[in-house]
Design an enzyme around this catalytic site. Structure first.
Site, mmCIF file in Angstrom:
data_model
loop_
_atom_site.group_PDB
_atom_site.id
_atom_site.type_symbol
_atom_site.label_atom_id
_atom_site.label_comp_id
_atom_site.label_asym_id
_atom_site.label_seq_id
_atom_site.Cartn_x
_atom_site.Cartn_y
_atom_site.Cartn_z
ATOM 1 N N ARG A 1 4.794 6.654 14.579
ATOM 2 C CA ARG A 1 4.715 7.225 12.412
ATOM 3 C C ARG A 1 4.482 8.901 12.861
ATOM 4 N NH1 ARG A 1 0.492 4.603 8.713
ATOM 5 N NH2 ARG A 1 -0.168 7.377 9.260
ATOM 6 N N HIS B 1 4.594 0.682 0.108
ATOM 7 C CA HIS B 1 4.946 -0.619 1.075
ATOM 8 C C HIS B 1 4.546 -1.558 1.832
ATOM 9 C CE1 HIS B 1 3.380 2.572 3.794
ATOM 10 N NE2 HIS B 1 3.384 2.060 4.160
ATOM 11 N N ASP C 1 0.335 5.105 2.099
ATOM 12 C CA ASP C 1 -0.493 5.597 3.550
ATOM 13 C C ASP C 1 -1.702 6.236 2.385
ATOM 14 O OD1 ASP C 1 0.567 4.012 5.309
ATOM 15 O OD2 ASP C 1 2.764 5.263 5.191
ATOM 16 N N HIS D 1 0.862 -1.417 0.322
ATOM 17 C CA HIS D 1 0.100 -0.117 0.061
ATOM 18 C C HIS D 1 1.010 1.038 0.308
ATOM 19 C CE1 HIS D 1 0.507 -0.726 4.323
ATOM 20 N NE2 HIS D 1 0.381 0.869 4.795
HETATM 21 C C1 OGA Z 1 2.467 2.476 7.979
HETATM 22 C C2 OGA Z 1 3.099 1.161 7.831
HETATM 23 C C3 OGA Z 1 4.540 -0.544 8.571
HETATM 24 C C4 OGA Z 1 5.422 -1.354 9.262
HETATM 25 O O1 OGA Z 1 3.083 3.011 9.863
HETATM 26 O O2 OGA Z 1 2.498 2.981 7.539
HETATM 27 O O3 OGA Z 1 2.736 0.125 6.777
HETATM 28 O O4 OGA Z 1 6.496 -2.137 9.551
HETATM 29 N N1 OGA Z 1 4.473 0.330 8.680
HETATM 30 O O5 OGA Z 1 5.487 -0.598 9.810
HETATM 31 MN MN MN Z 2 1.672 2.325 6.168
#
Ligand code: OGA
Ligand code: MN
Length: 286
Positions: free
Chosen positions: A277, A261, A111, A109
């Protein structure tokens, strides 16, 4: 400050050495970091950042305005109390209470790509990492576009695609409990061009991801599925990926406009993972 930038793969992602975000950094240093991030096609690693939530937020703000938690939603429990700019990603529980969202992003995805103006960037800071597992994989969507054939690029140029939370509910671990019923989830959607132009680099990038992308507008479902499945596979070919193995106090900044990611959910039997995050707001795609 003496900045060194070194690549983490031959063509994508970089690590910056010589920046300590627990100290105030000047505009000149910030601009160098930001440029290194853009030049690395939107993946930048800074190791050994022993910073507080406030320092993480302050640094993130230099990229742009931050998203903050919407109160009263099923996801609001995952924001850091007192710091609505910080979304917690974790499998940890304290007294039975989750310390973050456990299943965040365990599928390809970008974000918030289901939003009309998806976030520009996300900055993920590792505070606790399991001894093994819990990597994050990134895909370079500039290169995904650039490595398509000319006729394929021409065909995709005109196409628009719907991204929705409903698609994620149907296809991934994105729980329905976060969005109400499936109709509400489907209504949380946005239409974007399949090929988007990065507003800063002016380069084109493929903007579809398996998690949130629902369908191509105006063509039969079977055609849409065939084209999208090809694009998902094409954009995740190994040459196009960087797999980040986290160390404690890593900060990774990714550009949601040209990278996608995937969180690898393989670590839970091995230990706890706890991440903070921040999310920087972005513009409408074009
Ligand atoms: C996010 C996500 C990835 C992770 O926080 O947007 O996709 O590895 N995390 O935690
Ligand atoms: Mn993410």
């Amino acid at each position: 400050m003496d900045l060194t930038v070194r690549p983490v793969t031959p063509g994508f992602g970089a690590e910056v050495l010589g920046v300590d975000l627990s100290q105030q950094i000047g505009d000149n240093v910030f601009q160098q970091v930001r440029q290194a991030w853009l030049d690395a096609d939107g993946i930048l690693l800074l190791r050994d950042q022993d910073i507080t939530a406030e320092q993480h937020i302050d640094f993130s703000r230099r990229f742009g305005e931050l998203s903050v938690a919407a109160g009263g939603t099923a996801l609001s429990a995952y924001y850091l109390p007192g710091h609505p700019e910080i979304y917690r990603v974790s499998n940890k529980k304290v007294d039975g209470k989750p310390q973050g969202r456990e299943d965040a992003g365990t599928y390809w995805h970008s974000d918030g790509s289901w939003q009309p103006a998806p976030p520009m960037a996300s900055l993920l800071h590792a505070l606790e990492i399991p001894p093994v597992g819990g990597d994050t994989i990134f895909a370079n969507m500039y290169r995904a576009y650039e490595t398509l054939s000319a006729p394929m690029k021409r065909m995709l140029e005109e196409l628009q695609v719907v991204h929705s939370l409903g698609a994620a509910v149907l296809k991934t671990s994105y729980g329905k409990e976060y969005v109400g019923n499936i109709e509400e989830a489907m209504a949380k959607n946005a239409t974007h061009p399949v090929i988007r132009t990065h507003p800063e680099s002016k380069r084109k990038a493929l903007f579809v991801n398996k998690g949130f992308t629902s369908h191509i507008v105006g063509i039969p479902q079977a055609e849409s599925e065939a084209i999208l499945n090809f694009l998902f596979e094409h954009s995740t070919m190994p040459e196009n990926l960087y797999r980040h193995r986290w160390q404690r106090h890593d900060l990774v900044i990714w550009d949601n406009r040209c990278a996608m990611h995937y969180a690898v959910a393989d670590y839970k039997a091995h230990g706890d993972r706890y991440m903070h995050r921040t999310t920087v707001k972005g513009d409408k795609s074009y």
